[in-house]
Scaffold this motif. Sequence first.
Motif, PDB file in Angstrom:
ATOM      1  N   SER A 246      60.247  57.413   3.702  1.00 16.76           N
ATOM      2  CA  SER A 246      61.589  58.005   3.709  1.00 16.76           C
ATOM      3  C   SER A 246      61.556  59.435   4.213  1.00 16.76           C
ATOM      4  O   SER A 246      62.575  59.955   4.679  1.00 16.76           O
ATOM      5  N   ASN A 247      60.376  60.064   4.163  1.00 21.19           N
ATOM      6  CA  ASN A 247      60.236  61.461   4.540  1.00 21.19           C
ATOM      7  C   ASN A 247      59.129  61.607   5.574  1.00 21.19           C
ATOM      8  O   ASN A 247      57.973  61.248   5.311  1.00 21.19           O
ATOM      9  N   GLY A 248      59.473  62.136   6.749  1.00 20.38           N
ATOM     10  CA  GLY A 248      58.480  62.301   7.796  1.00 20.38           C
ATOM     11  C   GLY A 248      57.405  63.312   7.476  1.00 20.38           C
ATOM     12  O   GLY A 248      56.402  63.398   8.206  1.00 20.38           O
ATOM     13  N   ASN A 249      57.564  64.086   6.403  1.00 19.05           N
ATOM     14  CA  ASN A 249      56.564  65.063   5.997  1.00 19.05           C
ATOM     15  C   ASN A 249      55.742  64.610   4.791  1.00 19.05           C
ATOM     16  O   ASN A 249      54.993  65.406   4.223  1.00 19.05           O
ATOM     17  N   ALA A 250      55.871  63.349   4.417  1.00 16.81           N
ATOM     18  CA  ALA A 250      55.141  62.826   3.257  1.00 16.81           C
ATOM     19  C   ALA A 250      53.635  62.894   3.493  1.00 16.81           C
ATOM     20  O   ALA A 250      53.169  62.792   4.637  1.00 16.81           O
ATOM     21  N   PRO A 251      52.833  63.054   2.430  1.00 15.29           N
ATOM     22  CA  PRO A 251      51.374  63.122   2.583  1.00 15.29           C
ATOM     23  C   PRO A 251      50.794  61.920   3.306  1.00 15.29           C
ATOM     24  O   PRO A 251      49.835  62.059   4.084  1.00 15.29           O
ATOM     25  N   GLU A 252      51.374  60.732   3.084  1.00 11.98           N
ATOM     26  CA  GLU A 252      50.828  59.543   3.746  1.00 11.98           C
ATOM     27  C   GLU A 252      51.045  59.562   5.252  1.00 11.98           C
ATOM     28  O   GLU A 252      50.326  58.893   5.999  1.00 11.98           O
ATOM     29  N   VAL A 253      52.045  60.335   5.718  1.00  7.37           N
ATOM     30  CA  VAL A 253      52.253  60.488   7.162  1.00  7.37           C
ATOM     31  C   VAL A 253      51.067  61.229   7.775  1.00  7.37           C
ATOM     32  O   VAL A 253      50.549  60.843   8.829  1.00  7.37           O
ATOM     33  N   ALA A 254      50.628  62.298   7.116  1.00  8.22           N
ATOM     34  CA  ALA A 254      49.478  63.055   7.611  1.00  8.22           C
ATOM     35  C   ALA A 254      48.231  62.175   7.650  1.00  8.22           C
ATOM     36  O   ALA A 254      47.471  62.195   8.634  1.00  8.22           O
ATOM     37  N   THR A 255      48.018  61.382   6.619  1.00 10.07           N
ATOM     38  CA  THR A 255      46.857  60.496   6.581  1.00 10.07           C
ATOM     39  C   THR A 255      46.920  59.458   7.686  1.00 10.07           C
ATOM     40  O   THR A 255      45.932  59.193   8.384  1.00 10.07           O
ATOM     41  N   PHE A 256      48.095  58.878   7.877  1.00 11.42           N
ATOM     42  CA  PHE A 256      48.271  57.860   8.907  1.00 11.42           C
ATOM     43  C   PHE A 256      48.063  58.445  10.297  1.00 11.42           C
ATOM     44  O   PHE A 256      47.376  57.868  11.146  1.00 11.42           O
ATOM     45  N   LEU A 257      48.647  59.603  10.553  1.00 12.81           N
ATOM     46  CA  LEU A 257      48.511  60.239  11.856  1.00 12.81           C
ATOM     47  C   LEU A 257      47.048  60.549  12.168  1.00 12.81           C
ATOM     48  O   LEU A 257      46.577  60.328  13.287  1.00 12.81           O
ATOM     49  N   ALA A 258      46.342  61.054  11.183  1.00 10.36           N
ATOM     50  CA  ALA A 258      44.929  61.366  11.403  1.00 10.36           C
ATOM     51  C   ALA A 258      44.142  60.101  11.734  1.00 10.36           C
ATOM     52  O   ALA A 258      43.261  60.109  12.599  1.00 10.36           O
ATOM     53  N   SER A 259      44.481  58.998  11.068  1.00 11.17           N
ATOM     54  CA  SER A 259      43.762  57.743  11.320  1.00 11.17           C
ATOM     55  C   SER A 259      44.069  57.188  12.711  1.00 11.17           C
ATOM     56  O   SER A 259      43.261  56.456  13.286  1.00 11.17           O
ATOM     57  N   CYS A 260      45.244  57.546  13.268  1.00 12.73           N
ATOM     58  CA  CYS A 260      45.613  57.061  14.604  1.00 12.73           C
ATOM     59  C   CYS A 260      44.872  57.800  15.709  1.00 12.73           C
ATOM     60  O   CYS A 260      44.830  57.318  16.851  1.00 12.73           O
ATOM     61  N   ASN A 261      44.336  58.981  15.398  1.00 13.42           N
ATOM     62  CA  ASN A 261      43.586  59.758  16.393  1.00 13.42           C
ATOM     63  C   ASN A 261      44.424  59.955  17.656  1.00 13.42           C
ATOM     64  O   ASN A 261      43.968  59.720  18.776  1.00 13.42           O
ATOM     65  N   ALA A 262      45.664  60.403  17.457  1.00 14.89           N
ATOM     66  CA  ALA A 262      46.630  60.453  18.559  1.00 14.89           C
ATOM     67  C   ALA A 262      46.500  61.721  19.392  1.00 14.89           C
ATOM     68  O   ALA A 262      46.194  62.800  18.879  1.00 14.89           O
TER      69      ALA A 262
END
Length: 267
Positions: free
Chosen positions: A102-118
């Motif tokens: 629901s929130n683009g700044n949620a902690p899980e967003v940071a974890t997911f982004l890091a795992s994507c290696n984007a």
Amino acid sequence: MRTVLMCHAEDAFDRQGLAAWLASFSDLAGLILIEETGEQKRARVRRELKRVGPLRFLDVLAMRFYYRFRLAAADRAWMDESLAGLRARFGDVAGVPELRVSNGNAPEVATFLASCNADLMIARSKQLLSKRIFRIPRHGCLVMHPGICPEYRNAHGCFWALAERDLDRVGLTLLRIDAGVDTGPVYGYFTYAFDEASESHVRVQYRVVLENLDALAQRMRDIVDGVARPLDVAGRQSGVWGQPWLSRYLRWKRAALDKRPAEVAAE
């Protein structure tokens, strides 16, 4: 080039069409789908009410009702047709990891982004992102902002350029997110031969993306390759805009219709 797309879960144009487009020229490593809560939407309404005041907010509400009952059906039909065209051109996206928040700044967003290696994230969300999120991709997060910045920052830049009769600034700005509101480095402006008399502001802001997909893709490649340079916008007027008003919409459309006979006669 590895990319991530952040968009609202209910926006099929982004979630399906633009996701397939991204996958056609990059390795689409993840989708972050925003599912806003009722409280978040109410908070956005309260911010707009505070920004424009109660009387002008009635103008905003009137525009919402007018759009829903007079314009939305035609725009939905156009959107369905456009999405079908994107699917025919780029296919469907399957097997891409998704995160729903629901929130683009949620902690899980940071974890997911890091795992994507984007290398890049494309943010198609109404929510402002924090530094700890937009700094994770190697080349940052890009916004395809509907409006020419810095003159038409914040919401509905295409609408306000049309309403202001600033027709040379009806378009899209590709910019990198920073800590401000649409104040980051600008990497290009894009437009198309819009028909202001017949097209709604909503259609214009989606179509300006649709008509420039190849050019946007190339500019993103250039950014990742290190050959794109930000444009100099120093000294230009900066404006922060908000939700459309019915009074300004009706004035814009009258001006557009008054202009059309002269253009036809000139042809």
